[in-house]
Design an enzyme around this catalytic site. Structure first.
Site, short mmCIF file in Angstrom:
data_model
loop_
_atom_site.label_atom_id
_atom_site.label_comp_id
_atom_site.label_asym_id
_atom_site.label_seq_id
_atom_site.Cartn_x
_atom_site.Cartn_y
_atom_site.Cartn_z
CG HIS A 225 -2.04 -1.07 1.02
ND1 HIS A 225 -3.15 -0.92 0.23
CD2 HIS A 225 -2.11 -2.33 1.52
CE1 HIS A 225 -3.89 -2.02 0.27
NE2 HIS A 225 -3.27 -2.91 1.05
CB SER B 255 -0.97 -9.72 -9.41
OG SER B 255 -0.74 -8.77 -8.44
CG ASP C 4 0.95 0.45 -5.44
OD1 ASP C 4 0.20 0.73 -4.49
OD2 ASP C 4 0.62 -0.35 -6.35
CG ASP D 40 -0.86 -5.71 -8.41
OD1 ASP D 40 -0.03 -5.63 -7.49
OD2 ASP D 40 -2.09 -5.67 -8.22
N GLY E 91 -4.32 -12.51 -3.91
CA GLY E 91 -3.31 -11.49 -3.67
C GLY E 91 -2.03 -11.72 -4.45
C1 GLA Z 1 -3.06 -4.49 -4.83
C2 GLA Z 1 -2.98 -3.32 -5.80
C3 GLA Z 1 -1.56 -2.75 -5.84
C4 GLA Z 1 -1.07 -2.43 -4.42
C5 GLA Z 1 -1.32 -3.60 -3.48
C6 GLA Z 1 -1.02 -3.26 -2.05
O1 GLA Z 1 -2.27 -5.55 -5.27
O2 GLA Z 1 -3.36 -3.73 -7.09
O3 GLA Z 1 -1.53 -1.61 -6.66
O4 GLA Z 1 -1.67 -1.26 -3.94
O5 GLA Z 1 -2.66 -4.07 -3.54
O6 GLA Z 1 0.34 -3.00 -1.88
#
Ligand code: GLA
Length: 388
Positions: A36, A128, A38, A174, A126
């Protein structure tokens, strides 16, 4: 999956003969630390994994984008020229967001395409999976359109699509990892400038394990966008007393000095997490370069605690997995990874002890929650590319 198996699946799914196929792959990612940060203009430290999304594509004569999501056995047909918003739902919104982007920039292609999407990442965990579908689509469209856009432009297009087509206010973590990942390295990325440093991912004698809670939560859920809004509120108040462009441009010292300008307690806690987490990424990168894995692990535990207490995106299942690791001397460090609200934790587990440790963690988890967690090892792989 092997390319021959993918081609077989493609021909079977579309009932078509051999010929003209292209094959693409885009990986999922693990974020080692820097959660959190980025979208707060900070640092992140992801690696691309070997699991991800494969796409097989070949021209058709039907004047449509004919998409098949092999994992769900679902089909979506989008006629060339039709409003792309018609595809803005279900799984198809991820590929359709990139189709929308290419159509807005370059018009419709001259013919239709049969497109098979197959993934081997756990979904909503989580890691991606959605960014990997999007990046695989972007790399495919770059070929279909003969646009030769550099990977970083495809990464930016994918972020734009996720923000404006899918509607999640995510940062660039991601898609950057999925597009730019490098074999055996993690990337220390500055999300403000997009400058990055590949750092050898040398964690001997440990193995990187993914501990999947099997608790799924949609990222598009309001919680994620709510955190983004709370950070923006904190930034606007902080920058009233010390002007800066993003939360992560404040040092922990500046935060301690000026943080009281943030009026709502919840926004204060969100800012505190982002600013200290940013510092942890700097420290973690140094620790990895110095092969100080105990220090890296200590920072991972701190990151987890901050995500649990200040950012409030962990859950009981994630906390349990991380706390179990914390009590064991064979684990250097562990933390939740990704957006949170369920999904996966990661842990650095000593190679010589993993055969006993992972089953004991699996058993403790099942005894506590009554359902199973899943466990995988992960290595750092390359970013998205055309395979055939
Ligand atoms: C998700 C979002 C990213 C990032 C993470 C937390 O993966 O897509 O952009 O904010 O959460 O770090």
């Amino acid at each position: 999956m092997k390319i021959t198996d993918l081609l077989h699946l493609f021909r079977l799914s579309f009932q078509r003969a051999e010929g003209g196929e292209m094959v693409f792959f885009a990986p999922g990612r693990i974020n080692l630390i820097g959660e959190h940060t980025d979208y707060n203009g900070g640092l992140v430290m992801p690696l691309a994994v070997h699991m991800g999304t494969y796409i097989v594509a070949a021209p058709n004569t039907e004047s449509n984008f004919h998409l098949i999501a092999s994992n769900f056995n679902e089909t979506y047909k989008h006629p060339l020229g039709a409003n792309t918003q018609l595809g803005n739902q279900g799984w198809q919104k991820y590929p359709m967001g990139l189709i929308d982007w290419f159509v807005r920039h370059f018009g419709w292609p001259g013919n239709g395409w049969d497109i098979l999407v197959y993934g081997d990442l756990p979904l909503s965990a989580g890691l991606s999976s959605s960014a990997s579908v999007e990046m695989a689509t972007a790399v495919m469209l770059n070929e279909i359109y003969h646009t030769s856009l550099p990977m970083i432009e495809l990464v930016k297009a994918t972020k734009e699509s996720e923000n404006h087509f899918v509607g999640v206010s995510c940062g660039i973590l991601d898609m950057f990892a999925s597009g730019m990942g490098r074999e055996s390295h993690c990337l220390v990325l500055d999300c403000n400038t997009l400058d990055f440093d590949p750092v050898p991912f040398n964690i001997q004698p440990y193995t990187l394990w993914v501990l999947n809670t099997n608790v799924k939560r949609g990222l598009a859920g309001s919680e994620y966008n709510e955190r983004v809004a709370e950070c923006n509120e904190a930034l606007s108040q902080l920058s009233g007393v010390l002007p800066k462009p993003s939360l992560c441009s404040y040092s922990p010292d500046e935060f301690e000095q000026f943080g009281k300008a943030i009026s709502r307690d919840v926004c204060y806690k969100r800012a505190k997490h982002a600013i200290y987490e940013n510092q942890r990424v700097k420290d973690a990168a140094e620790a990895l370069v110095a092969a100080d894995l105990m220090e890296l692990g200590r920072l991972m535990y701190q990151s987890h605690d901050s995500l649990r207490d200040d950012y409030e995106v962990s859950c009981d299942e994630l906390d349990f997995l991380v706390d179990f690791c914390r009590q064991s001397s064979v684990v250097a460090g562990a933390r939740m990874t990704g957006a949170g609200f369920g999904g996966c934790a990661i842990a650095l587990v000593h190679r010589e002890a993993e055969k006993e440790f992972i089953p004991s963690l699996a058993k403790a988890y099942f005894d506590k929650f009554g359902f199973e967690a899943s466990f995988y090892t992960a290595r750092a792989g390359n970013g998205a590319s055309r395979l055939l």
